[in-house]
Scaffold this motif. Sequence first.
Motif, PDB file in Angstrom:
ATOM      1  N   PRO A   1       4.311   8.013   7.807  1.00  0.00           N
ATOM      2  CA  PRO A   1       4.580   6.617   7.427  1.00  0.00           C
ATOM      3  C   PRO A   1       5.184   5.798   8.563  1.00  0.00           C
ATOM      4  CG  PRO A   1       6.105   8.123   6.323  1.00  0.00           C
ATOM      5  CD  PRO A   1       5.052   8.958   6.954  1.00  0.00           C
ATOM      6  N   TRP A   2       5.901   6.451   9.453  1.00  0.00           N
ATOM      7  CA  TRP A   2       6.452   5.770  10.631  1.00  0.00           C
ATOM      8  C   TRP A   2       5.321   5.302  11.536  1.00  0.00           C
ATOM      9  CZ3 TRP A   2      11.192   4.127  12.091  1.00  0.00           C
ATOM     10  CH2 TRP A   2      11.428   3.871  13.445  1.00  0.00           C
ATOM     11  N   TRP A   3       4.339   6.168  11.764  1.00  0.00           N
ATOM     12  CA  TRP A   3       3.185   5.788  12.588  1.00  0.00           C
ATOM     13  C   TRP A   3       2.423   4.623  11.968  1.00  0.00           C
ATOM     14  CZ3 TRP A   3       1.352  11.547  12.816  1.00  0.00           C
ATOM     15  CH2 TRP A   3       2.104  12.238  13.778  1.00  0.00           C
ATOM     16  N   VAL A   4       2.239   4.669  10.652  1.00  0.00           N
ATOM     17  CA  VAL A   4       1.490   3.599   9.987  1.00  0.00           C
ATOM     18  C   VAL A   4       2.189   2.262  10.190  1.00  0.00           C
ATOM     19  CG1 VAL A   4       0.585   2.723   7.806  1.00  0.00           C
ATOM     20  CG2 VAL A   4       0.561   5.183   8.246  1.00  0.00           C
ATOM     21  N   GLU A   5       3.499   2.240   9.978  1.00  0.00           N
ATOM     22  CA  GLU A   5       4.215   0.964  10.111  1.00  0.00           C
ATOM     23  C   GLU A   5       4.237   0.483  11.558  1.00  0.00           C
ATOM     24  OE1 GLU A   5       8.141  -1.387   8.466  1.00  0.00           O
ATOM     25  OE2 GLU A   5       8.084   0.801   8.302  1.00  0.00           O
TER      26      GLU A   5
ATOM     27  N   ASP B   1      -0.879   3.710  -9.259  1.00  0.00           N
ATOM     28  CA  ASP B   1      -2.080   4.503  -9.535  1.00  0.00           C
ATOM     29  C   ASP B   1      -2.300   5.520  -8.421  1.00  0.00           C
ATOM     30  OD1 ASP B   1      -2.635   3.158 -11.906  1.00  0.00           O
ATOM     31  OD2 ASP B   1      -3.883   1.652 -10.904  1.00  0.00           O
ATOM     32  N   HIS B   2      -2.085   5.071  -7.194  1.00  0.00           N
ATOM     33  CA  HIS B   2      -2.223   5.975  -6.051  1.00  0.00           C
ATOM     34  C   HIS B   2      -1.141   7.055  -6.102  1.00  0.00           C
ATOM     35  CE1 HIS B   2      -3.611   6.911  -1.928  1.00  0.00           C
ATOM     36  NE2 HIS B   2      -2.375   7.340  -1.783  1.00  0.00           N
ATOM     37  N   PHE B   3       0.072   6.651  -6.414  1.00  0.00           N
ATOM     38  CA  PHE B   3       1.188   7.596  -6.518  1.00  0.00           C
ATOM     39  C   PHE B   3       0.856   8.700  -7.518  1.00  0.00           C
ATOM     40  CE2 PHE B   3       4.958   9.223  -8.538  1.00  0.00           C
ATOM     41  CZ  PHE B   3       5.930   9.293  -7.553  1.00  0.00           C
ATOM     42  N   THR B   4       0.421   8.297  -8.711  1.00  0.00           N
ATOM     43  CA  THR B   4       0.140   9.264  -9.772  1.00  0.00           C
ATOM     44  C   THR B   4      -1.002  10.196  -9.395  1.00  0.00           C
ATOM     45  OG1 THR B   4       0.881   7.670 -11.440  1.00  0.00           O
ATOM     46  CG2 THR B   4      -0.465   9.514 -12.205  1.00  0.00           C
ATOM     47  N   ALA B   5      -2.092   9.627  -8.900  1.00  0.00           N
ATOM     48  CA  ALA B   5      -3.256  10.444  -8.551  1.00  0.00           C
ATOM     49  C   ALA B   5      -2.916  11.456  -7.457  1.00  0.00           C
ATOM     50  CB  ALA B   5      -4.405   9.548  -8.104  1.00  0.00           C
ATOM     51  N   THR B   6      -2.159  11.027  -6.463  1.00  0.00           N
ATOM     52  CA  THR B   6      -1.817  11.918  -5.352  1.00  0.00           C
ATOM     53  C   THR B   6      -0.838  12.996  -5.785  1.00  0.00           C
ATOM     54  OG1 THR B   6      -2.129  10.072  -3.816  1.00  0.00           O
ATOM     55  CG2 THR B   6      -0.957  12.001  -2.984  1.00  0.00           C
ATOM     56  N   TRP B   7       0.131  12.624  -6.597  1.00  0.00           N
ATOM     57  CA  TRP B   7       1.135  13.590  -7.057  1.00  0.00           C
ATOM     58  C   TRP B   7       0.492  14.655  -7.942  1.00  0.00           C
ATOM     59  CZ3 TRP B   7       5.122  15.428  -5.122  1.00  0.00           C
ATOM     60  CH2 TRP B   7       6.208  15.944  -5.844  1.00  0.00           C
ATOM     61  N   TYR B   8      -0.431  14.238  -8.798  1.00  0.00           N
ATOM     62  CA  TYR B   8      -1.146  15.203  -9.635  1.00  0.00           C
ATOM     63  C   TYR B   8      -2.060  16.089  -8.787  1.00  0.00           C
ATOM     64  CZ  TYR B   8       0.328  12.531 -13.783  1.00  0.00           C
ATOM     65  OH  TYR B   8       1.054  11.909 -14.756  1.00  0.00           O
TER      66      TYR B   8
ATOM     67  N   ALA C   1       0.531   5.410   1.790  1.00  0.00           N
ATOM     68  CA  ALA C   1      -0.046   4.335   0.978  1.00  0.00           C
ATOM     69  C   ALA C   1       0.983   3.240   0.722  1.00  0.00           C
ATOM     70  CB  ALA C   1      -0.555   4.899  -0.345  1.00  0.00           C
ATOM     71  N   ALA C   2       2.233   3.633   0.544  1.00  0.00           N
ATOM     72  CA  ALA C   2       3.285   2.645   0.291  1.00  0.00           C
ATOM     73  C   ALA C   2       3.396   1.660   1.452  1.00  0.00           C
ATOM     74  CB  ALA C   2       4.619   3.356   0.061  1.00  0.00           C
ATOM     75  N   VAL C   3       3.332   2.179   2.675  1.00  0.00           N
ATOM     76  CA  VAL C   3       3.403   1.296   3.842  1.00  0.00           C
ATOM     77  C   VAL C   3       2.202   0.350   3.859  1.00  0.00           C
ATOM     78  CG1 VAL C   3       3.441   1.179   6.357  1.00  0.00           C
ATOM     79  CG2 VAL C   3       4.702   2.990   5.188  1.00  0.00           C
ATOM     80  N   CYS C   4       1.027   0.894   3.594  1.00  0.00           N
ATOM     81  CA  CYS C   4      -0.183   0.062   3.602  1.00  0.00           C
ATOM     82  C   CYS C   4      -0.104  -1.038   2.543  1.00  0.00           C
ATOM     83  CB  CYS C   4      -1.414   0.930   3.372  1.00  0.00           C
ATOM     84  SG  CYS C   4      -1.765   2.103   4.710  1.00  0.00           S
ATOM     85  N   TYR C   5       0.370  -0.690   1.360  1.00  0.00           N
ATOM     86  CA  TYR C   5       0.479  -1.692   0.295  1.00  0.00           C
ATOM     87  C   TYR C   5       1.553  -2.724   0.613  1.00  0.00           C
ATOM     88  CZ  TYR C   5      -2.666   0.442  -3.141  1.00  0.00           C
ATOM     89  OH  TYR C   5      -3.769   0.899  -3.810  1.00  0.00           O
ATOM     90  N   ARG C   6       2.659  -2.283   1.175  1.00  0.00           N
ATOM     91  CA  ARG C   6       3.745  -3.233   1.445  1.00  0.00           C
ATOM     92  C   ARG C   6       3.312  -4.310   2.439  1.00  0.00           C
ATOM     93  NH1 ARG C   6       9.485  -2.987   4.393  1.00  0.00           N
ATOM     94  NH2 ARG C   6      10.515  -4.584   3.147  1.00  0.00           N
TER      95      ARG C   6
ATOM     96  N   TRP D   1      -6.188   6.547   7.007  1.00  0.00           N
ATOM     97  CA  TRP D   1      -4.949   7.290   7.232  1.00  0.00           C
ATOM     98  C   TRP D   1      -4.912   8.553   6.371  1.00  0.00           C
ATOM     99  CZ3 TRP D   1      -1.531   7.353  10.973  1.00  0.00           C
ATOM    100  CH2 TRP D   1      -1.375   6.225  11.789  1.00  0.00           C
ATOM    101  N   ALA D   2      -5.456   8.470   5.164  1.00  0.00           N
ATOM    102  CA  ALA D   2      -5.518   9.653   4.297  1.00  0.00           C
ATOM    103  C   ALA D   2      -6.407  10.723   4.916  1.00  0.00           C
ATOM    104  CB  ALA D   2      -6.035   9.264   2.911  1.00  0.00           C
TER     105      ALA D   2
END
Length: 320
Positions: free
Chosen positions: A63-67, A137-144, A180-185, A195-196
């Motif tokens: 996430p550091w690289w993405v930001e 939605d991304h959080f849930t799908a990835t965590w599952y 994904a959080a960085v991308c959405y923010r 990135w995925a």
Amino acid sequence: MQVYDPELGRVISAAFTTFHGNLDQAGAFLARQVHDWLEAMRGEIPPEEVYKHPLSYPMLLFPWWVEKALRQAPDFAWQTDLVYSTVNGYYAIRMIDNLMDGHATIELQILPALNFFYTEFQRPYQRYFAHEHPFWDHFTATWYASAEVTIRDARAETIDRDHFVQVTARKTCAVKIPVAAVCYRYERPDLIPPWAQLVDLFGCWHQMYNDLFDWRQDLERETHTYFLSEAERRKKPAESVTDWVIREGFAWGIETLAAWMAQLQAMSDELGSPDALAYLKTREAMLSERQKIVVAGLQSAAQLLTLLRQAAVSSSNGHT
């Protein structure tokens, strides 16, 4: 060898200060037990240094690289929250993994600590994303998906390339959540897929690296890995796994790593992340140095085995 930006180092330290403070507030007895468990795993090494070890999986770097690819200076408070969340998520996964692979110590006795880890893993994101935001939605799908691949891999007795790429190497897929959080923010959800893909491919490289250099321990512990599965498929009928590793197995593993590394570096360049590219080049150089040491050892082992077999043949002929 330093692979972490000093500013990220300060972020990690701040996140661990928050972690220890929140854990202590959650319950004195709980905190003591969790601290004992963490100390038993890391020894006397400070927790933040464990994450910054050059051979550790770079879950805090992605996430550091993405930001940094999106803005010149990452947001300190935001990155601290991401690190804090990721650390809690990792401890939850680590506790379950230890129980599943038979390496547990006191995990069963402190299993309710998962309540803390899961809550603190999710809670930071609630400050940034409303409940209807597509991030969830991304959080849930990835965590599952993380749970799915972990269970599937634990049941596998032999691992082929497809299983390795699609299942084994994706047990670290939860790092896609902060990515994904960085991308959405920063309103760049279009960057989530590339990135995925980098995360997935690095998972292959990282897991193969461990499988290649830990093959003897895995063999002794009867741990199922892609490398050892390939050994069984590729070795000659009368050949041992050790013989195969000496003859071609180690070289095959190195070639596989090299091919993936070339792809990773090309992908990092396309993503406009010089930091990710620099990290990958550092890991490549470290691998090269370790490879030289192992190759020298394998050559010596091959010579010794040849001498022992010649001696055995001579001894056998002497008794006939």
